[in-house]
Design a protein around this motif. Structure first.
Motif, PDB file in Angstrom:
ATOM      1  N   ARG A 206      -2.717  -4.640  -5.265  1.00 45.46           N
ATOM      2  CA  ARG A 206      -2.341  -5.330  -4.029  1.00 45.46           C
ATOM      3  C   ARG A 206      -3.272  -6.524  -3.857  1.00 45.46           C
ATOM      4  NH1 ARG A 206      -2.628  -0.051  -2.761  1.00 45.46           N
ATOM      5  NH2 ARG A 206      -0.690   1.050  -2.221  1.00 45.46           N
ATOM      6  N   SER A 207      -2.749  -7.586  -3.284  1.00 47.70           N
ATOM      7  CA  SER A 207      -3.579  -8.775  -3.091  1.00 47.70           C
ATOM      8  C   SER A 207      -4.736  -8.501  -2.139  1.00 47.70           C
ATOM      9  CB  SER A 207      -2.728  -9.926  -2.550  1.00 47.70           C
ATOM     10  OG  SER A 207      -2.168  -9.589  -1.282  1.00 47.70           O
TER      11      SER A 207
ATOM     12  N   VAL B  48       2.747   1.770  -4.318  1.00 47.29           N
ATOM     13  CA  VAL B  48       2.830   0.755  -5.367  1.00 47.29           C
ATOM     14  C   VAL B  48       4.298   0.463  -5.642  1.00 47.29           C
ATOM     15  CG1 VAL B  48       2.153   0.139  -7.707  1.00 47.29           C
ATOM     16  CG2 VAL B  48       0.702   1.651  -6.342  1.00 47.29           C
TER      17      VAL B  48
ATOM     18  N   GLN C  69       5.416  -6.118  -7.923  1.00 47.67           N
ATOM     19  CA  GLN C  69       4.056  -6.514  -7.604  1.00 47.67           C
ATOM     20  C   GLN C  69       3.255  -6.695  -8.898  1.00 47.67           C
ATOM     21  OE1 GLN C  69       3.006  -3.186  -5.037  1.00 47.67           O
ATOM     22  NE2 GLN C  69       3.218  -4.458  -3.211  1.00 47.67           N
TER      23      GLN C  69
END
Length: 404
Positions: free
Chosen positions: A332-333, A360, A364
């Motif tokens: 994740r960013s 998740v 992504q």
């Protein structure tokens, strides 16, 4: 930044041979404080600086919104900064390229039940490809950007590293950067914190010193991405059923593009959802137009199958040992890194987490870092499958076997 020129090595502060005044650098100027400080710092050090701003989409509406990047106001701000520091500035119309390479991909990915990251595609397919070519055409020795990431010369070539300010770390969005691009790219803000950058902007009297950071997807001026998807991909908002893990219909939805993996609120199931067992979105099935829901335990992901892997570590990716290598990964960013095992597959790669991860989603990114200092970016890939043993174990195992 280092001193402008090192007499002993003959290298300037950008690790390029020659004095700054003999070195042309193109700066990607988005109109924000980071890229503006980048251009001003390099100009202050004596470099031959040229500013380039990309017009990426129809910004007529976005100019009215605060917090959106690449809007019409941004082009105006970049031009003001360029005039103030005394550098040439060009605006390039990349609108059609951006639509084909980023916006269409974003819509198709969402319609396929994924959670795409358009900023990664923009860096990969527009900024670090087309703009880099333009910089070379202008006779530049490097393309500099205001990203918070660092590149350093290593024993086997230039390496990508996380910045000093980990709160601003943008490595998640830059994992597709290739080795050849790394040789040409420079990131002067890699050793600065955001407060330090703003302080420099104030010292240099830049008109964007207190400009807010961009926060939204630049081509979604309304703030509703589903509107853009339906316009670019007609039919993507088709209605369908909300089902449980056994396929029993629990409710109805108005298009899978309105849902994301891990979503808890807004399912509209009412009495179908037992109070003792909250339900979450665990899968989006566009072929059946189904939103699959299950308990929180069904979100736990043990393994990932990756596609479009970009390797920046030492040696060739195909030469990794059969048993794989230990890495730290980020899925994740805004998330932290977690330990995992990376293994090459015939098609793509497999990541096995040391501990299960929740929420998740396919589409992504999974970015790799070295497992010792967690500083060097080793590459990454896009998540093709998130394998959840507590949800669809039989189906997941079949897909792993097919990928091997």
């Amino acid at each position: 930044m280092r001193k402008p020129f090192d007499e002993a090595t003959g290298l300037n502060s950008l690790d390029l041979p020659g004095r700054p005044e003999e070195t042309r650098v193109v700066v990607a100027m988005s109109g924000g404080v980071d890229s503006s400080v980048t251009a001003a710092l390099l100009k202050e050090q004596g470099y031959d600086v040229v500013g380039i701003t990309l017009q990426l989409y129809d910004h007529g509406e976005a100019v009215k919104r605060k917090g959106a990047c690449c809007a019409g106001q941004d082009i105006h701000d970049a031009r003001r900064v360029a005039e103030l520091i005394g550098i040439p500035h060009y605006v390039l119309d990349y609108e059609e390229r951006f639509r084909r390479s980023v916006m269409d991909d974003f819509a198709s990915s969402y319609a396929a039940g994924e959670t795409p990251i358009p900023c990664v595609r923009c860096n990969e397919r527009v900024k670090f490809r087309d703009m880099l070519d333009t910089a070379r055409d202008l006779g530049a020795a490097a393309l500099a950007t205001g990203h918070y990431i660092a590149s350093r010369q290593g024993p086997n070539g230039r390496e990508l590293h996380r910045p000093s300010d980990l709160d601003r770390d943008q490595s998640y969005f830059l994992f597709t950067t290739t080795r050849d691009q790394l040789d040409f790219l420079r990131f002067p803000l890699g050793d600065l914190t955001k407060p330090e950058t703003r302080a420099l902007a104030e010292r240099m009297s830049l008109p964007v010193a207190q400009k807010p950071d961009s926060q939204d997807i630049c081509f979604v001026p309304s703030g509703r991405y589903t509107t853009i998807i339906e316009r670019l991909k007609p039919g993507a908002g088709e209605e369908g059923d909300i089902v449980d893990l056994e396929g029993r219909v629990l409710g109805h939805h108005k298009g899978i593009i309105n849902y994301t993996i891990g979503q808890r609120r807004g399912l509209g199931l009412g009495a179908s959802e037992p109070e003792a067992q909250p339900l979450f979105v665990v899968k989006l099935d566009p072929a059946r137009r189904q939103v699959v829901v299950g308990p929180k335990s069904a979100l736990e992901t043990k393994r990932l199958i990756l596609r479009e892997v970009n390797w920046l570590g030492d040696g060739a990716f195909e030469a990794l040992p059969a048993e794989g290598v230990d890495v730290m990964v980020r899925v994740r960013s805004s998330g932290g890194t977690v330990p995992a095992r990376l293994r090459l597959l015939e098609k793509g790669a497999e990541v096995v987490f040391a501990e299960g991860q929740d929420g998740v989603a396919p589409g992504q990114a999974c970015v790799f870092y070295d497992s010792v200092e967690e500083s060097r970016v080793l590459g990454g890939g896009f998540i093709a499958e998130a394998l959840r043993p507590n949800a669809l174990a039989g189906e997941a195992d079949a897909r792993v076997m097919a990928a091997q």
